[in-house]
Design a protein around this motif. Sequence first.
Motif, PDB file in Angstrom:
ATOM      1  N   LEU A 196       0.811  -1.220   0.000  1.00 10.68           N
ATOM      2  CA  LEU A 196       0.000   0.000   0.000  1.00 10.68           C
ATOM      3  C   LEU A 196       0.848   1.275   0.000  1.00 10.68           C
ATOM      4  O   LEU A 196       0.317   2.367  -0.110  1.00 10.68           O
ATOM      5  CB  LEU A 196      -0.930   0.020   1.221  1.00 10.68           C
ATOM      6  N   ARG A 197       2.136   1.132   0.128  1.00 11.93           N
ATOM      7  CA  ARG A 197       3.042   2.283   0.197  1.00 11.93           C
ATOM      8  C   ARG A 197       3.533   2.619  -1.210  1.00 11.93           C
ATOM      9  O   ARG A 197       3.975   1.747  -1.945  1.00 11.93           O
ATOM     10  CB  ARG A 197       4.214   1.927   1.091  1.00 11.93           C
ATOM     11  N   VAL A 198       3.448   3.903  -1.569  1.00 14.08           N
ATOM     12  CA  VAL A 198       3.890   4.350  -2.891  1.00 14.08           C
ATOM     13  C   VAL A 198       4.838   5.531  -2.709  1.00 14.08           C
ATOM     14  O   VAL A 198       4.515   6.504  -2.022  1.00 14.08           O
ATOM     15  CB  VAL A 198       2.689   4.788  -3.778  1.00 14.08           C
TER      16      VAL A 198
ATOM     17  N   ILE B  12       7.913  12.031  -3.191  1.00 14.52           N
ATOM     18  CA  ILE B  12       6.662  12.155  -2.454  1.00 14.52           C
ATOM     19  C   ILE B  12       6.281  10.746  -2.006  1.00 14.52           C
ATOM     20  O   ILE B  12       6.333   9.811  -2.804  1.00 14.52           O
ATOM     21  CB  ILE B  12       5.532  12.726  -3.347  1.00 14.52           C
ATOM     22  N   ALA B  13       5.905  10.596  -0.756  1.00 16.24           N
ATOM     23  CA  ALA B  13       5.475   9.286  -0.251  1.00 16.24           C
ATOM     24  C   ALA B  13       4.013   9.348   0.138  1.00 16.24           C
ATOM     25  O   ALA B  13       3.534  10.370   0.658  1.00 16.24           O
ATOM     26  CB  ALA B  13       6.329   8.877   0.945  1.00 16.24           C
ATOM     27  N   THR B  14       3.305   8.270  -0.101  1.00 18.73           N
ATOM     28  CA  THR B  14       1.912   8.186   0.300  1.00 18.73           C
ATOM     29  C   THR B  14       1.544   6.742   0.595  1.00 18.73           C
ATOM     30  O   THR B  14       2.237   5.811   0.166  1.00 18.73           O
ATOM     31  CB  THR B  14       0.974   8.773  -0.792  1.00 18.73           C
ATOM     32  N   THR B  15       0.470   6.584   1.323  1.00 22.63           N
ATOM     33  CA  THR B  15      -0.067   5.258   1.599  1.00 22.63           C
ATOM     34  C   THR B  15      -1.467   5.198   1.015  1.00 22.63           C
ATOM     35  O   THR B  15      -2.306   6.073   1.279  1.00 22.63           O
ATOM     36  CB  THR B  15      -0.119   4.985   3.114  1.00 22.63           C
ATOM     37  N   LEU B  16      -1.719   4.174   0.219  1.00 24.60           N
ATOM     38  CA  LEU B  16      -3.028   3.995  -0.407  1.00 24.60           C
ATOM     39  C   LEU B  16      -3.993   3.346   0.574  1.00 24.60           C
ATOM     40  O   LEU B  16      -3.562   2.621   1.470  1.00 24.60           O
ATOM     41  CB  LEU B  16      -2.897   3.133  -1.665  1.00 24.60           C
ATOM     42  N   PRO B  17      -5.282   3.581   0.397  1.00 20.14           N
ATOM     43  CA  PRO B  17      -6.245   2.944   1.292  1.00 20.14           C
ATOM     44  C   PRO B  17      -6.330   1.437   1.054  1.00 20.14           C
ATOM     45  O   PRO B  17      -6.185   0.974  -0.074  1.00 20.14           O
ATOM     46  CB  PRO B  17      -7.573   3.630   0.927  1.00 20.14           C
ATOM     47  N   ALA B  18      -6.534   0.702   2.109  1.00 21.30           N
ATOM     48  CA  ALA B  18      -6.715  -0.751   1.982  1.00 21.30           C
ATOM     49  C   ALA B  18      -8.114  -1.012   1.440  1.00 21.30           C
ATOM     50  O   ALA B  18      -9.069  -0.304   1.773  1.00 21.30           O
ATOM     51  CB  ALA B  18      -6.545  -1.418   3.336  1.00 21.30           C
ATOM     52  N   HIS B  19      -8.245  -2.026   0.600  1.00 15.28           N
ATOM     53  CA  HIS B  19      -9.554  -2.362   0.013  1.00 15.28           C
ATOM     54  C   HIS B  19     -10.117  -3.589   0.667  1.00 15.28           C
ATOM     55  O   HIS B  19      -9.491  -4.498   0.999  1.00 15.28           O
ATOM     56  CB  HIS B  19      -9.431  -2.598  -1.490  1.00 15.28           C
TER      57      HIS B  19
END
Length: 183
Positions: free
Chosen positions: A157-159, A176-183
């Motif tokens: 989930l980490r991008v 840039i770092a972000t974490t995507l929502p879990a589905h």
Amino acid sequence: MVLVLAIGDLHIPHRAPDLPAKFKQMLVPGKIQHILCVGNLCIEDVHDYLKSLCPDLHFARGEYDEDARYPERKTHDWSIQAWALPWPSVPWSDLDSLAMFQRQLDVDILVTGHTSQFKAYKHEGGVVINPGSATGAHSSITYDANPRFVLLDIDDLRVWVYIYELIDGQVKVDKIATTLPAH
């Protein structure tokens, strides 16, 4: 870990003669797992060059692409992430319209192009990325674009979004770092 090259708006040979040599030195075969191209390659030679870097190519057709087999948009699933490459059905720089399109497609990461300007937004739990022009080609929006491409490093989930920009002959890298929502 998956490495994805997001690139587009090259406009070779109409607005730029080639990809910058410093970028070609960095982009070597065998390192990248997927390529997302937001269009305006313009000629088959650019397609062939990108295919030499990575055989898993995904394209959306830009208004100057000569190859009509590229779709206007493409959605693709890689594990939990889904990608869309929209053009021309969405206003290029309108974040609300892009976010609405992102929700309609139910994608975590929306990669778009056409403006030759880099933009990246964390918005409504997802990410919207425009990699800009890899050659620095101008657009109807700007005549002052530095060459750029984006490399996405995806680990579950980490991008991490790495922005490579050519400024005064030197490559500058931002992250840039972000974490995507879990589905």
